[in-house]
Design an enzyme around this catalytic site. Sequence first.
Site, PDB file in Angstrom:
ATOM      1  N   SER A 142       5.425  -5.101  -8.404  1.00 54.66           N
ATOM      2  CA  SER A 142       4.729  -5.090  -7.107  1.00 54.66           C
ATOM      3  C   SER A 142       5.790  -5.070  -6.018  1.00 54.66           C
ATOM      4  O   SER A 142       6.900  -5.586  -6.219  1.00 54.66           O
ATOM      5  CB  SER A 142       3.885  -6.359  -6.963  1.00 54.66           C
ATOM      6  OG  SER A 142       3.474  -6.538  -5.621  1.00 54.66           O
ATOM      7  N   TYR A 155       3.046 -15.498  -7.223  1.00 58.01           N
ATOM      8  CA  TYR A 155       2.870 -14.134  -7.766  1.00 58.01           C
ATOM      9  C   TYR A 155       4.121 -13.303  -7.496  1.00 58.01           C
ATOM     10  O   TYR A 155       4.625 -12.603  -8.381  1.00 58.01           O
ATOM     11  CB  TYR A 155       1.638 -13.515  -7.102  1.00 58.01           C
ATOM     12  CG  TYR A 155       1.370 -12.063  -7.404  1.00 58.01           C
ATOM     13  CD1 TYR A 155       0.720 -11.681  -8.569  1.00 58.01           C
ATOM     14  CD2 TYR A 155       1.733 -11.071  -6.497  1.00 58.01           C
ATOM     15  CE1 TYR A 155       0.445 -10.345  -8.827  1.00 58.01           C
ATOM     16  CE2 TYR A 155       1.461  -9.732  -6.736  1.00 58.01           C
ATOM     17  CZ  TYR A 155       0.813  -9.372  -7.909  1.00 58.01           C
ATOM     18  OH  TYR A 155       0.544  -8.042  -8.155  1.00 58.01           O
ATOM     19  N   LYS A 159       6.706 -11.351 -10.091  1.00 62.91           N
ATOM     20  CA  LYS A 159       6.968  -9.910 -10.064  1.00 62.91           C
ATOM     21  C   LYS A 159       8.463  -9.633  -9.812  1.00 62.91           C
ATOM     22  O   LYS A 159       9.006  -8.644 -10.319  1.00 62.91           O
ATOM     23  CB  LYS A 159       6.102  -9.226  -9.004  1.00 62.91           C
ATOM     24  CG  LYS A 159       4.602  -9.262  -9.326  1.00 62.91           C
ATOM     25  CD  LYS A 159       4.252  -8.478 -10.599  1.00 62.91           C
ATOM     26  CE  LYS A 159       2.750  -8.345 -10.816  1.00 62.91           C
ATOM     27  NZ  LYS A 159       2.397  -7.583 -12.011  1.00 62.91           N
TER      28      LYS A 159
HETATM   29  N1  NAP Z   1      -3.844  -3.532  -6.642  1.00 59.39           N
HETATM   30  C1  NAP Z   1      -2.716  -3.776  -6.004  1.00 59.39           C
HETATM   31  O1  NAP Z   1      -2.647  -3.721  -4.753  1.00 59.39           O
HETATM   32  C2  NAP Z   1      -1.473  -4.092  -6.794  1.00 59.39           C
HETATM   33  C3  NAP Z   1      -0.258  -4.094  -6.101  1.00 59.39           C
HETATM   34  C4  NAP Z   1       0.888  -4.386  -6.798  1.00 59.39           C
HETATM   35  C5  NAP Z   1       0.837  -4.639  -8.154  1.00 59.39           C
HETATM   36  N2  NAP Z   1      -0.364  -4.646  -8.808  1.00 59.39           N
HETATM   37  C6  NAP Z   1      -0.371  -4.916 -10.249  1.00 59.39           C
HETATM   38  O2  NAP Z   1      -1.094  -3.926 -10.908  1.00 59.39           O
HETATM   39  C7  NAP Z   1      -1.523  -4.425 -12.184  1.00 59.39           C
HETATM   40  C8  NAP Z   1      -2.968  -4.023 -12.407  1.00 59.39           C
HETATM   41  O3  NAP Z   1      -3.775  -4.672 -11.455  1.00 59.39           O
HETATM   42  P1  NAP Z   1      -4.953  -3.931 -10.674  1.00 59.39           P
HETATM   43  O4  NAP Z   1      -4.662  -4.051  -9.245  1.00 59.39           O
HETATM   44  O5  NAP Z   1      -5.228  -2.611 -11.272  1.00 59.39           O
HETATM   45  O6  NAP Z   1      -6.138  -4.978 -10.969  1.00 59.39           O
HETATM   46  P2  NAP Z   1      -7.605  -4.819 -11.574  1.00 59.39           P
HETATM   47  O7  NAP Z   1      -8.272  -3.583 -11.091  1.00 59.39           O
HETATM   48  O8  NAP Z   1      -8.262  -6.117 -11.301  1.00 59.39           O
HETATM   49  O9  NAP Z   1      -7.322  -4.616 -13.126  1.00 59.39           O
HETATM   50  C9  NAP Z   1      -6.720  -5.606 -13.886  1.00 59.39           C
HETATM   51  C10 NAP Z   1      -6.832  -5.189 -15.328  1.00 59.39           C
HETATM   52  O10 NAP Z   1      -6.142  -6.119 -16.153  1.00 59.39           O
HETATM   53  C11 NAP Z   1      -7.036  -6.661 -17.121  1.00 59.39           C
HETATM   54  N3  NAP Z   1      -6.594  -8.022 -17.353  1.00 59.39           N
HETATM   55  C12 NAP Z   1      -6.555  -9.042 -16.474  1.00 59.39           C
HETATM   56  N4  NAP Z   1      -6.016 -10.119 -17.037  1.00 59.39           N
HETATM   57  C13 NAP Z   1      -5.700  -9.764 -18.311  1.00 59.39           C
HETATM   58  C14 NAP Z   1      -5.127 -10.450 -19.390  1.00 59.39           C
HETATM   59  N5  NAP Z   1      -4.754 -11.731 -19.295  1.00 59.39           N
HETATM   60  N6  NAP Z   1      -4.974  -9.795 -20.551  1.00 59.39           N
HETATM   61  C15 NAP Z   1      -5.357  -8.498 -20.673  1.00 59.39           C
HETATM   62  N7  NAP Z   1      -5.891  -7.801 -19.681  1.00 59.39           N
HETATM   63  C16 NAP Z   1      -6.072  -8.439 -18.513  1.00 59.39           C
HETATM   64  C17 NAP Z   1      -8.415  -6.500 -16.517  1.00 59.39           C
HETATM   65  O11 NAP Z   1      -9.411  -6.362 -17.501  1.00 59.39           O
HETATM   66  P3  NAP Z   1     -10.392  -7.526 -17.974  1.00 59.39           P
HETATM   67  O12 NAP Z   1     -10.864  -8.249 -16.757  1.00 59.39           O
HETATM   68  O13 NAP Z   1     -11.473  -6.733 -18.665  1.00 59.39           O
HETATM   69  O14 NAP Z   1      -9.584  -8.348 -18.898  1.00 59.39           O
HETATM   70  C18 NAP Z   1      -8.244  -5.154 -15.817  1.00 59.39           C
HETATM   71  O15 NAP Z   1      -8.377  -4.100 -16.744  1.00 59.39           O
HETATM   72  C19 NAP Z   1      -1.256  -5.928 -12.149  1.00 59.39           C
HETATM   73  O16 NAP Z   1      -0.080  -6.200 -12.865  1.00 59.39           O
HETATM   74  C20 NAP Z   1      -1.039  -6.212 -10.679  1.00 59.39           C
HETATM   75  O17 NAP Z   1      -0.240  -7.342 -10.464  1.00 59.39           O
HETATM   76  C21 NAP Z   1      -1.531  -4.377  -8.149  1.00 59.39           C
END
Ligand code: NAP
Length: 262
Positions: A142, A155, A159
């Site tokens: 991130s 968090y 990261k």
């Molecule tokens: N969105 C942003 O702005 C952003 C920015 C920087 C980094 N990120 C990073 O991007 C990654 C994906 O996040 P996202 O934003 O796409 O969020 P999201 O749409 O909420 O998706 C999260 C995914 O991870 C799964 N998940 C959550 N906890 C888990 C666990 N303990 N074991 C296995 N699967 C798990 C969830 O599925 P289930 O609920 O079905 O388990 C879902 O498929 C994360 O690492 C996050 O930190 C996101």
Amino acid sequence: MTEATLAGRTAIVTGASRGIGLAAAAALHGAGANVVLTSRTEEAAVAAASSVGDRALGIGAHATDGAAARLCVEQTLERFGSIDILVNNAGTNPAFGPVLSQDHGRFAKTMDVNLWAPILWSKLAVEAWMGDHGGSIVNTASIGGLSVGPDLGGYHVSKAALIHLTKQLAIELGPQIRVNAVAPGVVRTRLAEALWKEHEPAVADRTPLGRIGEPDDVGSAICFLASDASSWITGETLVIDGGQMINAGAAADAAMATAGSH
Ligand SMILES: NC(=O)c1ccc[n+]([C@@H]2O[C@H](COP(=O)([O-])OP(=O)(O)OC[C@H]3O[C@@H](n4cnc5c(N)ncnc54)[C@H](OP(=O)(O)O)[C@@H]3O)[C@@H](O)[C@H]2O)c1
């Protein structure tokens, strides 16, 4: 990425039932790879896999559950015969507010999912396949791991450590295995809703490219780092944020304006 680019290769994407993980799985599949999508529930993983296509398998596996991870690796090899790409994407943020106000339980959960799980899954993929055949690992970090801010400190620390881990594994696993990371800015997903849902126009306004990110923006970059198109890149973290990082002054101005209006 053309259809043939990743033909015959297999990718595991953790946390792929929605958001960035699902977009990455779709991009890898679109480039010809077989994909295995995980999530905490089998049902969500299977539904996501069927939305991706025929060379996709959904498996329920909590990212920190060693037995489930091992089973997932075994099932991937049984079904597709290799693990050439691992995307350590599952992430969590159970704690808002100052770092010193966090309790050990939430801190440990953050570190477990965001940092330990990538180590666990990388170890299993390396032992099962990549160590002998090579491969590419991509970690979802991130921009929070490259900066500091008031409300997401725990968090961000996790990261930042993941970005460091990416470099560490790159030297430990090269030259057969490349290890890189992506560092997304604010992307339209459930995890990040608190950052954009109530104030998307303001976030878009201070983003040089004029909008918040979409999961596909990050999925395509993950696909690039997984593929041979990036074959001389390792240990790197690719920022994908529409310019949000380079415009940090605007975020600070916005915060000051908000503070001043109270
Ligand atoms: N969105 C942003 O702005 C952003 C920015 C920087 C980094 N990120 C990073 O991007 C990654 C994906 O996040 P996202 O934003 O796409 O969020 P999201 O749409 O909420 O998706 C999260 C995914 O991870 C799964 N998940 C959550 N906890 C888990 C666990 N303990 N074991 C296995 N699967 C798990 C969830 O599925 P289930 O609920 O079905 O388990 C879902 O498929 C994360 O690492 C996050 O930190 C996101």
